[in-house]
Write an enzyme that holds these catalytic residues in place. Structure first.
Site, short mmCIF file in Angstrom:
data_model
loop_
_atom_site.label_atom_id
_atom_site.label_comp_id
_atom_site.label_asym_id
_atom_site.label_seq_id
_atom_site.Cartn_x
_atom_site.Cartn_y
_atom_site.Cartn_z
N LYS A 144 -22.71 11.95 -3.11
CA LYS A 144 -21.27 11.93 -2.83
C LYS A 144 -20.47 12.90 -3.69
O LYS A 144 -19.46 13.44 -3.26
CB LYS A 144 -20.71 10.51 -3.01
CG LYS A 144 -21.18 9.52 -1.95
CD LYS A 144 -20.61 9.85 -0.59
CE LYS A 144 -21.00 8.82 0.46
NZ LYS A 144 -20.59 9.26 1.81
N GLU B 196 -11.20 6.49 0.35
CA GLU B 196 -11.75 5.20 0.74
C GLU B 196 -13.13 5.08 0.13
O GLU B 196 -13.74 6.09 -0.23
CB GLU B 196 -11.86 5.13 2.26
CG GLU B 196 -13.13 5.77 2.87
CD GLU B 196 -13.23 7.28 2.66
OE1 GLU B 196 -12.19 7.91 2.43
OE2 GLU B 196 -14.36 7.81 2.72
N SER C 141 -30.76 9.91 -0.99
CA SER C 141 -29.33 10.22 -1.20
C SER C 141 -28.71 9.55 -2.42
O SER C 141 -27.73 10.04 -2.96
CB SER C 141 -28.55 9.85 0.05
OG SER C 141 -28.76 8.48 0.37
#
Lengths: 267, 404
Positions: free
Chosen positions: B95, B117, B384
């Site tokens: 991220k 968010e 990830s």
């Protein structure tokens, strides 16, 4: 009714010295059984047109009051289809122009052709689709081309002059001029430059300009009404209707009438 | 009907085939156009590239290793399995690649405030982190239910100076957090940038997020060529909105020899109704500014998604993935909660790596796939994120017994 009748209804207010008053109601807040009564009450007390909100699961343009009303309607099982069916049962009694306010996804899933057909059958004059800006409204314009239903555009305070020109050039029915940055709901104050914004907007718009978002008191109806050709009142109407405070609704509507405006000027 | 949308609108910018677009309130349109302009000008500016390189290397810790998982390979008994270790990034997931890029962009645009968010909290933590770094005021919207599931991540964001706002609407998960973040953005658009965390939302977000995440695939390509002197036969990534997957896939889309697999979260099973499988279980519609595959009912109301992993708990899949599905270039499939839990345990035991529950979906599918492939074939899993944030959820799901 047609989009021209919608425009004319607003224009004829001006001829009488009134300002247009368009209440927003959430279809099926408290259930669809009361929809007829509410619409007939509003037309009885002299509103110019009615904006009928269709509940949606993800209403990103709406503030807490209309979100809550939408959730109540959803809990009653209200959908675009059921609203359309309910309107069909008393469409002959509706004398004021009716405008749907719906997010785009329920319309897509309804089926575009069927939706336009049913809107025509039920005399819907216009559509406000808050998540369908200029860039995306081509398919809707095309679908409505052969109809007499207006696709009412929103103009915001953030829209630059060139963009406002493009939006107004193809505007139908009226322009929904958003008076604040943000979502629907009650506001205490408005930007001081609004007057200039509305002057420019009215000068280039081929259709009337109505102010909406945040207008919640008779005083605001009057002050915003002076700037625009009329006002749209949402959250305050939704709250009043939900609480059964019909006098509050009447006072808001009255504030747009010439008598109230004259009183204000002479005071 | 829906066909009309494809026909008349596909020439608009930000379209992936018939998917994507800018279905947002007028108040946001100017911000989106400005963002697009700022992004394009940043792309053309060598200084922006230098800054990105610098922070990605020295702050995020890139490049991340492409690790040959020898034990897992033996266990699967087929193709050689490599792990792209995005879990080793600062803040523990991919991220931050995107949050960093968008925060730099926000400072270029002169915006002092950021809204975002978060679902699992990974994007929220990454965004809070870069906001701390660049001195941006940070507000994170997070669903009430997710706050409960990811309590420690909430505290991490607060430690980093962010304000975390609980979202009570709807089921209180990622979809509802995006709604509130959009509402906040509309209201504060003059001084605020919205750092959207996945390859979702109105144009230019899907393109921008994909490009910030492309580094995953770009590095992988170079690394596998060094290690194997050839491209992999298959690549597997998990898909919620789909940012790690699109970042990994994109540099390989033109290489037809590389099979690409996107793994959605099947929750309790697609037939149970409790899942997040937007491709197989949904149909095209508009949510959060884009036309994409969506879990919805016949009335066009968006349905709640479910997955044990908060990061995959989203009722749609990004527009570019929708297009890659339509063209058949990527195969979209799904793995249940149970499968993901198994894979999480397997990778922990065999390799000493506790993967995030999100990534565990990819691990599960890849291990099964590898076992059916030949020993001289090569498969890459996009790992990830790391599983630290999920330890409590996993303990609860396993009834407290790690040896089950």
């Amino acid at each position: 009714m047609t989009k021209h009748q919608l425009t004319n209804a607003i224009r004829s207010c001006a001829e009488r010295g009134d300002k247009a008053f368009v209440p927003y109601i959430m279809a099926g807040d408290d259930g669809l059984a009361t929809l007829k009564k509410t619409i007939l009450f509003l037309q009885e007390i002299g509103v110019t047109a009615i904006e009928l909100g269709i509940p949606f699961s993800d209403p990103v343009a709406d503030g807490p009051v209309i979100q809550a009303a939408g959730e109540r309607a959803l809990a009653h099982g209200v959908t675009l289809r059921s609203v359309m069916e309910e309107i069909a049962t008393f469409k002959e009694e509706i004398k004021v122009p009716l405008v749907f306010m719906t997010y785009v996804n329920p319309v897509i899933q309804y089926g575009l052709e069927q939706f336009v057909k049913d809107c025509r059958t039920n005399g819907i004059s216009g559509l406000i689709i808050p998540d369908l800006p200029l860039e995306e409204n081509g398919f809707m314009k095309e679908a409505l081309a052969a109809s007499d239903i207006a696709l009412i555009p929103l103009v915001s305070l953030t829209s630059p002059p060139d963009r406002i020109k493009k939006i107004t050039a193809s505007a139908e029915g009226f322009i929904y001029a958003v008076t604040v940055n943000g979502i629907t709901g009650v506001r205490d104050s408005f930007d001081e430059d609004l007057g200039v914004h509305f002057e420019k907007l009215k000068a280039i718009s081929p259709v009337p300009v109505l102010a909406g978002f945040g207008i919640s008191t008779p005083a605001q109806v009057q002050s915003m009404g002076e700037l625009a050709d009329g006002v749209i009142v949402g959250s305050a109407i939704v709250t009043a209707l939900h609480q059964g405070a019909l006098e509050t609704v009447k006072e808001l509507v009255k504030a747009a009438k010439s008598e109230a405006r004259i009183q204000k000027v002479t005071k | 009907m829906v066909k009309n949308i494809d026909v008349t609108q596909s020439a608009q910018p930000g379209r992936y085939g018939k998917f994507g677009g800018q279905f947002v309130p007028e108040t946001l349109m100017t911000a989106l156009l400005e963002l697009e302009e700022a992004y394009e000008s940043a792309l053309a500016d060598p200084q922006f590239e230098e800054e990105m390189k610098h922070y990605l290397k020295d702050f995020v810790g890139r490049e991340t290793p492409l690790y040959f998982a020898e034990q897992l390979t033996k266990k699967a008994g087929g193709a050689k399995i490599y792990l792209k270790r995005e879990d080793l990034n600062h803040t523990g997931a991919h991220k931050i690649n995107n949050s960093l890029g968008q925060a730099l962009l926000a400072t270029r645009m002169g915006k002092k405030k950021v809204v975002a968010e978060t679902g699992a909290g990974q994007h929220g933590v990454a965004t809070a982190t870069v906001c701390a770094l660049f001195d941006l005021e940070c507000t994170i919207f997070m669903g009430k239910e997710d706050i409960r599931r990811q309590e420690l991540n909430v505290f991490r964001m607060e430690l980093l100076g962010a304000k975390v706002v609980s979202v009570d609407q709807g089921a209180g998960t990622l979809k509802d957090a995006v709604n509130e973040a959009l509402r906040h953005w509309v209201t504060n658009v003059d001084d605020t940038h919205y750092i959207l965390g996945s390859a979702l939302g109105p144009h230019p977000f899907p393109k921008m997020v994909r490009n910030f995440q492309r580094i995953i695939g770009v590095e992988t390509r170079q690394q596998i060529l060094e290690k194997e002197q050839r491209l992999p036969d298959a690549i597997v990534a998990c898909v919620g909105g789909g940012s790690n997957a699109i970042g990994m896939f994109h540099p390989f889309v033109e290489d037809e020899s590389v099979a690409l697999y996107g793994v959605e979260a099947a929750g309790s099973g697609v037939d149970s109704g409790l899942h997040s499988v937007a491709i197989a279980g949904g149909k095209a519609g508009v949510l959060h500014g884009a036309y994409m595959y969506l879990l919805q009912d016949d009335n066009g109301f968006v349905q709640e998604a479910y997955s044990i992993s908060a990061g995959l708990d989203y009722p749609a899949i990004g527009p570019e993935h929708c297009h890659l599905h339509e063209t058949g270039r990527v195969t979209y499939t799904s793995v249940t909660d149970k499968g993901a839990l198994e894979a999480l345990q397997l990778l922990s035991r065999t390799e000493g790596i506790i993967p995030a529950l999100e990534s565990s979906h990819a691990v599960k599918y890849a291990v099964d796939l590898a076992s059916e492939m030949a020993e001289d074939e090569v498969i890459v899993i996009c790992l990830s994120g790391r599983g630290d944030k999920d330890v409590e959820t996993v303990r609860d799901a396993l009834g407290g017994n790690a040896n089950d």
